[in-house]
Design an enzyme around this catalytic site. Sequence first.
Site, PDB file in Angstrom:
ATOM      1  N   GLU B  56       0.804  -1.227   0.000  1.00  0.00           N
ATOM      2  CA  GLU B  56       0.000   0.000   0.000  1.00  0.00           C
ATOM      3  C   GLU B  56       0.835   1.274   0.000  1.00  0.00           C
ATOM      4  O   GLU B  56       0.396   2.304  -0.494  1.00  0.00           O
ATOM      5  CB  GLU B  56      -0.974   0.000   1.179  1.00  0.00           C
ATOM      6  N   PHE B 118     -11.782  -7.225  13.755  1.00  0.00           N
ATOM      7  CA  PHE B 118     -10.699  -7.665  12.880  1.00  0.00           C
ATOM      8  C   PHE B 118     -10.353  -6.563  11.878  1.00  0.00           C
ATOM      9  O   PHE B 118     -11.233  -6.035  11.199  1.00  0.00           O
ATOM     10  CB  PHE B 118     -11.109  -8.950  12.143  1.00  0.00           C
ATOM     11  N   GLN B 119      -9.102  -6.199  11.822  1.00  0.00           N
ATOM     12  CA  GLN B 119      -8.585  -5.157  10.916  1.00  0.00           C
ATOM     13  C   GLN B 119      -9.238  -3.796  11.108  1.00  0.00           C
ATOM     14  O   GLN B 119      -9.378  -3.021  10.168  1.00  0.00           O
ATOM     15  CB  GLN B 119      -8.686  -5.618   9.457  1.00  0.00           C
ATOM     16  N   LYS B 168     -17.892  -0.251   6.062  1.00  0.00           N
ATOM     17  CA  LYS B 168     -18.434  -1.215   5.110  1.00  0.00           C
ATOM     18  C   LYS B 168     -19.955  -1.105   4.994  1.00  0.00           C
ATOM     19  O   LYS B 168     -20.515  -1.241   3.896  1.00  0.00           O
ATOM     20  CB  LYS B 168     -18.026  -2.634   5.523  1.00  0.00           C
ATOM     21  N   MET B 482      24.774   7.753   0.926  1.00  0.00           N
ATOM     22  CA  MET B 482      24.680   9.024   1.627  1.00  0.00           C
ATOM     23  C   MET B 482      25.061   8.854   3.094  1.00  0.00           C
ATOM     24  O   MET B 482      25.644   9.749   3.711  1.00  0.00           O
ATOM     25  CB  MET B 482      23.264   9.585   1.484  1.00  0.00           C
TER      26      MET B 482
HETATM   27  C1  LIG Z   1      12.873   5.250   4.558  1.00  0.00           C
HETATM   28  C2  LIG Z   1      14.190   5.861   4.829  1.00  0.00           C
HETATM   29  N1  LIG Z   1      15.033   5.297   5.736  1.00  0.00           N
HETATM   30  C3  LIG Z   1      16.252   5.839   5.984  1.00  0.00           C
HETATM   31  C4  LIG Z   1      16.651   6.968   5.340  1.00  0.00           C
HETATM   32  C5  LIG Z   1      18.014   7.596   5.641  1.00  0.00           C
HETATM   33  N2  LIG Z   1      18.848   7.597   4.419  1.00  0.00           N
HETATM   34  C6  LIG Z   1      18.980   8.664   3.626  1.00  0.00           C
HETATM   35  S1  LIG Z   1      19.943   8.388   2.292  1.00  0.00           S
HETATM   36  C7  LIG Z   1      20.232   6.800   2.763  1.00  0.00           C
HETATM   37  C8  LIG Z   1      21.099   5.900   1.940  1.00  0.00           C
HETATM   38  C9  LIG Z   1      20.465   5.553   0.658  1.00  0.00           C
HETATM   39  O1  LIG Z   1      21.189   4.488   0.074  1.00  0.00           O
HETATM   40  P1  LIG Z   1      20.942   4.088  -1.417  1.00  0.00           P
HETATM   41  O2  LIG Z   1      19.506   3.910  -1.679  1.00  0.00           O
HETATM   42  O3  LIG Z   1      21.830   2.958  -1.782  1.00  0.00           O
HETATM   43  O4  LIG Z   1      21.369   5.415  -2.189  1.00  0.00           O
HETATM   44  P2  LIG Z   1      22.828   6.062  -2.354  1.00  0.00           P
HETATM   45  O5  LIG Z   1      22.964   7.133  -1.334  1.00  0.00           O
HETATM   46  O6  LIG Z   1      23.831   4.981  -2.176  1.00  0.00           O
HETATM   47  O7  LIG Z   1      22.780   6.598  -3.739  1.00  0.00           O
HETATM   48  C10 LIG Z   1      19.582   6.519   3.970  1.00  0.00           C
HETATM   49  C11 LIG Z   1      19.663   5.235   4.680  1.00  0.00           C
HETATM   50  C12 LIG Z   1      15.722   7.545   4.434  1.00  0.00           C
HETATM   51  N3  LIG Z   1      15.985   8.679   3.782  1.00  0.00           N
HETATM   52  N4  LIG Z   1      14.538   6.963   4.182  1.00  0.00           N
END
Ligand SMILES: Cc1ncc(C[n+]2csc(CCOP(=O)(O)OP(=O)(O)O)c2C)c(N)n1
Lengths: 178, 570
Positions: B56, B118-119, B168, B482
């Site tokens: 979803e 439920f749900q 519902k 990142m």
């Molecule tokens: C749902 C979620 N969890 C954690 C983060 C924190 N976060 C930001 S960038 C990143 C790394 C992303 O890694 P990747 O998808 O491999 O992209 P890259 O930076 O390597 O291009 C994380 C963990 C986020 N932005 N969103």
Amino acid sequence: MKHKYTLLIYTENHIGLLNRISIIFTRHKVNIESLNTSPSMGENIHSFVITIITSRDKAEHLRKLIEKQVEVLKAFIYEENQVIAMGVALFKISTSSIGANNILEQLIRSSSARIIAVEPEFIVVEKTGTQDDIKNFLDSLSGFDVREFIQSGRVVVTRPMGKLTDYLRQMSEMEEKD
Amino acid sequence: METIKSGISGAEAVTLALIEEGVDTVFGYPGGSNLPIYDSFFTHKDKINHILVRHEQGAVHAAEGYAAAAKKPGVCMVTSGPGATNLLTGIADAQLDSVPVVCITGQVNVSQLGYDAFQETDVVGFSMPVTKWNYQITRASEIAETIAKAFFIARSGRPGPVLIDITKNAQNEIIENFEYRKCTGIRSYHPKLKPQEDALNEAVMLLNNAKRPFMVLGHGVLLSGCKSEVKTLAEKLNMPVACTLLGLSSIESSHPLFAGMVGLHGNLAANKMTNECDVLLAVGMRFADRVTGNVQKYAPQAKVIHIEIDPSEINKVIAAAVPIVSDAKSALKKILPLTRSSSHASWIEKMNAYKKQESETVFSRDLDKNSKILRMGRVVKAVSDMMPEGTVIVTDVGQNQMASARYFDYKKNDFLVTSGGLGTMGFALPASIGASSIKKDGAVVCVMGDGGFQMTMEELGAVMQYKLPVKMVLLNNNFLGMIRQLQELYYSSRYYFGEMANPDFVKIVEAYGINAKKITSQEDLEPAVKEMFDTPGPYFLEVQVEKSENIYPVIPAGAGVDELLLSPEN
Ligand SMILES: Cc1ncc(C[n+]2csc(CCOP(=O)(O)OP(=O)(O)O)c2C)c(N)n1
Ligand SMILES: [Mg+2]
């Protein structure tokens, strides 16, 4: 600098609106000191009176966020000197602690309070006033056995002479139609 | 238009209401609490196309991608309980980025509400902080009016997500008289105010007298559809223009007045000029912290003119000398004829010098065709050079997002769809599904990292099932890049849980019957990108990129926008 501010909010009567408004305060970690909600003048218009202690900027930001809610007609913010505020408090005092002399009766009279119920075991005293008035009256009852004390949220009228309907008309004049 | 029908079920009323609102596609997932509506969809399947997502969260992101591409609200439909809770991330994403989305959730019977049926979950309660508006329908008679209101609220003023929860029993009830009237106004809601005359005049005066005017464009420009007004104003005043992340693609990247992107990983010119301009015209943007860096050091010298439709954004972060609460297009249309043409040659020269400096130091490194290592910027540039005009670029979050923001060359009809405010990893693939469901010409490019792809890669199922022509580009650095960059810069390279053991992505994608290819070297890049665009339908290109790459420039934590670093050396 933190001050006491009163938000006066006019809304539609909509389930869940209280929640929508209160989570705005929660998110900003601002405590609601007092809250009153009731029907207001005008067709299906409700009002909220909320007292908070915070900075001017934050109060203004909160006001805007509240007004942004779809069902909020208008939110105003007032400093203490711009409102005339009142609350009501009820005191349940056990009869056995009252004694034979009429000290309590004098106290009630001199504080412009009144007795609104008399039962074999207790009496109920009502006091209308500012929060300070009510607090002072409670303190003065220290020699008696006060079993229950409850205080309403404060309600206010404001010193500025604006009328809600005028504001609403202004708003719709300012609106841009597609 | 007004539709009147009698003796129909609530579920049928929902479908008819959606059709009345011009909905042609719904992203959804069925469950016990919305089956009556699915049954009615079956009857009207010639009018409403349903795309079955695989989770979803994907339904909301798809609706967001659809909204961006179609310029109208996206719709998603899920069941109660876990169906509803799974929506939350997507709704929050739409809220922070002002995306019009209408979410419909099924709910248990009204008689069971509050009894842990439920749900049953309190979706109205828990979606309140992240929706512009929400409402629970418990009687069929409320359906028409509520849905009309929902669409009106979602798309008007500052757009945003709305949620309607329908019990519902309301779906099953028979309505004697179903009348549908579009909502055109709500007494307590004033989404769009006329630009204020005094403020407009002050703004014009500031602009006409400015020595170093500078315009920053936010998402509001794309939402209000004023790309051409923005460009005309910039050209008339010879005013350099920058974009926020969500404002990118409001002006062509190649425009001689374009200074680049502002903010954390933005361009040198855009950030420096923010702190050198004398008048800063901010259009449809909210001075997010990723844009301002240290707020105390943000444009202290500038007089700020802030055009913004949402009054609560005015003076929230940056005090505006001239606030204009209005739709961007309406305000710019009034400002334009009152401004005087000017040249600002030396100011533009300054911009060009900054652009040259960044090009020589940063672009030359990121885009180097002769380097042994393959960098993200180089891949993005190759994709950008070969993509057709009018491409929707969808990115995920992380280094791949910043490389995409920086190196795509946004032409006149291209536009960028990305997760800005919430920074939601896993956004790109489902959002691309939404965008490509209406952009059948194959012009949707989806750039992802290996981390983010794995957050919503189940949506390959939808890509497969509906043969959606999404061109997926995976920038695989085997790292949460990142995070690795942050650990290198701020935590003495104590890399922890940034490195990932990854599966064979190509095999996974091929298992869905989608063409896939992996490349690892410079020479293969252009041919592979060409093959991707030449192959009809969906395509997955995995590029093994350098893992220790850092995105520069960067504004260090606590620094002002003009203190950005171009490389680790300085
Ligand atoms: C749902 C979620 N969890 C954690 C983060 C924190 N976060 C930001 S960038 C990143 C790394 C992303 O890694 P990747 O998808 O491999 O992209 P890259 O930076 O390597 O291009 C994380 C963990 C986020 N932005 N969103
Ligand atoms: Mg990665």
